[in-house]
Design an enzyme around this catalytic site. Sequence first.
Site: not given
Length: 433
Positions: A238, A260, A263, A327-328, A361, A420
């Site tokens: 994270s 964060q 984590h 990510e955030h 979250d 074709h």
Amino acid sequence: MTPLVWKNLSPARRAAALRRPAQAARPQIADAVSRLVAEVRRGGDSALRRLTAKFDGAKLGSLRVSAAEFAAAATALSSADQRALRTAYRNLRRFHAAQAAKPVRVATMPGIVCEKVTRPIERVGLYVPGGSAPLFSTALMLGVPAQLAGCPVRVLCTPPGRDGRVNPWILFAAQLCGITDVFKVGGAQAVAAMAYGTPTIPKCDKLFGPGNAYVTEAKLQVSRDPAGAAIDMPAGPSEVMVIADRTADASFVAADLLSQAEHGPDSQVVLVTFSEATAFQVALEVQNQLKLLPRRAIAEAALKKSRVLFASSPAEAAEIANAYAPEHLILQLENPRRLLPKITAAGSVFVGPWTPESLGDYASGTNHVLPTYGWARSFSGLGLADFSRTMTVQEATPRGLARLGGTVARLAAAESLVAHRRAVTVRLQKLSR
């Protein structure tokens, strides 16, 4: 947290300032994961038991969570805990249900109808991280869209504790989402089991969920193998970036950074600000709040690899954010909405002082499975569409073929694809009789 002035950095130093810490060990991680995947493919369930004993300290009989364990999980949680999970579940359902695709049906010309229809992915594998902080919220983030999409087979893997049990919060969340196939397997070995199948764990078509650098690498490896499985995105350790000006509450900023950092030691936090005074106030708050955290050692390890970047303007701060593609991304600025249009690469954005990243979250309704390592430049966060696939359908009437066939025959001939062309002309000849 190392302070750096952005405008004084060369392009090479800017790239170094935004480099994620785990990337340096990537070759060793890739080699270790490759061996683990091969071991699971060879040994199946017995390999999973061996690896679970080695990495999680749990000696297992059955890998599958039993009905009795599900029942025990429900009684282990208080009514208040269950209500909290149900609230998060309802909000996630509301937001994800609104993402449902509508069928498309268009007559592109008389007699030619084109459609786009949606079907659920048949077998999905959901990975829920465990370890020092079992992320039961991830079970909801994966389980809700899989449930709404109507995926027939939903497999959930998560590491057990040393007692061989799965966290009751994870099991209750799985029950809310109607998931009964839960297995006590974690790490890269769980990814391998879901990608290739074992006698106990069904082979899945697509894998979902975040994890550490080993889980992320395993997902990438199985996704490159035609015999493996597709994946949602590269979702690894994270990370958060906070852009804060002088109006920001330093205690809020510090709390967001630490949320964060706790984590894991491979997480990364980045503060982008405009003055030394703001950075100093945040640093003091970080030190004060660190003393209150049970996971202080983990947060301190993450902070050692983190950065404070000084920007000369909000526009430059947006440039830094887009280069990092976090990510955030948290915007703690005066009038944060003004900066939002300039943000082009982020997994999820949290606007204003009253929107901590923790809301996303757990329970706001958005999904917390998000791209990391800068993949937000090309990947989106998880949504309902990821659990389904679309098919196009076309149907022509004789009149429609007569109108369009000549065009298609000419285009096929221009590409020298005679078969074709003939697939059209044999039908046109039949119509002309």
